[in-house]
Design an enzyme around this catalytic site. Sequence first.
Site: not given
Length: 345
Positions: A245, A290
């Site tokens: 990611s 996140k």
Amino acid sequence: MRQFRHRTGMRAAAYLFTLIVLVYAVVFMGTPYVVYQPGDASEVAPMIKVENEDTAEKGTFMMTTVSASYANVALLLYSALNPNAEIDRKAERLGDQTEEEYTATQVYYMSSSQSNAVEAAYKAAKIPFRNTTEYLFVFSVPGETGHRQFKPGDKILSVAGHQVTDPEALSLLLSSRKVGDQVAVSLERDGKKLAEDVTLVEIKDSGKTAVRPGLGVVIGAVQKVEASEAGREVNFTDTDVGGPSAGLMFTMEIYNRLTKGDLTKGYRVAGTGTIDPSGEVGPIGGVQFKIVAADRKGAEIFFVPVKNYAVAKAKADKIGAKMKLVPVTTVSDAIQYMEKLPVKP
């Protein structure tokens, strides 16, 4: 009096034993759960080395991570009261993999993400490049054969004295041998070189009736992208994280250092998203964690894959994050957004 002291001593011993059992159960005993929490927002610049780079960078590009911990009882109790934590079953995370195999797979994904980021950045910066294969990577060791020689995460450097970096080339090399033969295999494990004599086992490919000799491991090839012109090489240091990611943010940092000018414009820029060699940005898991990690590190801009935008926006609104969320489908979207920004005063 003696009887009283004896009973008191017995009670104290019983209480101590109960306390030890309780502490063990709460702190040391594992559970079938995993706890997800916000990880960190880390500057990617220290993770990347670029030859003859443009060093103008007053802001920063940051990758974001999710913290995943195999839970004990204490962590489960804490997580139940933490609005930014989520509890899931370990089996959902691992699938049909062992913990060792899962970790190895995440390492492979990170390596692939880095290669894709370099290629996407070279394409965006219009720098010629070539692809080469570095080594074979061991994902898993099915069954019992070979367990003592191989472990998930091993790098296969050579077989029978030949450097083999392609699964098909390995199959061709072993085709002249028989099941039960031994071959010398050079490995790298945790940074250390190992030499093993491996007995070839019977391999049956899916959809085929014939068998062939093989090492008895599930492998993949690790690619390296190299600049065709000298002095433009990109290399990574040990990132100490796994998964794919960080691809978008790696690409942004590499592109910024390959080209003239400061793409950050002085802003603290975080983000997430996988990257493919063409520059397409793919969705990721755990974007809600996140967002929290980026907000805690003072991010002013957050690049998010389009398919993750709704969840990211909902979490940002919930925690009152002030950073600007920018949905993207390609690295070009992110580059163009930064190029249009005024320099931060």
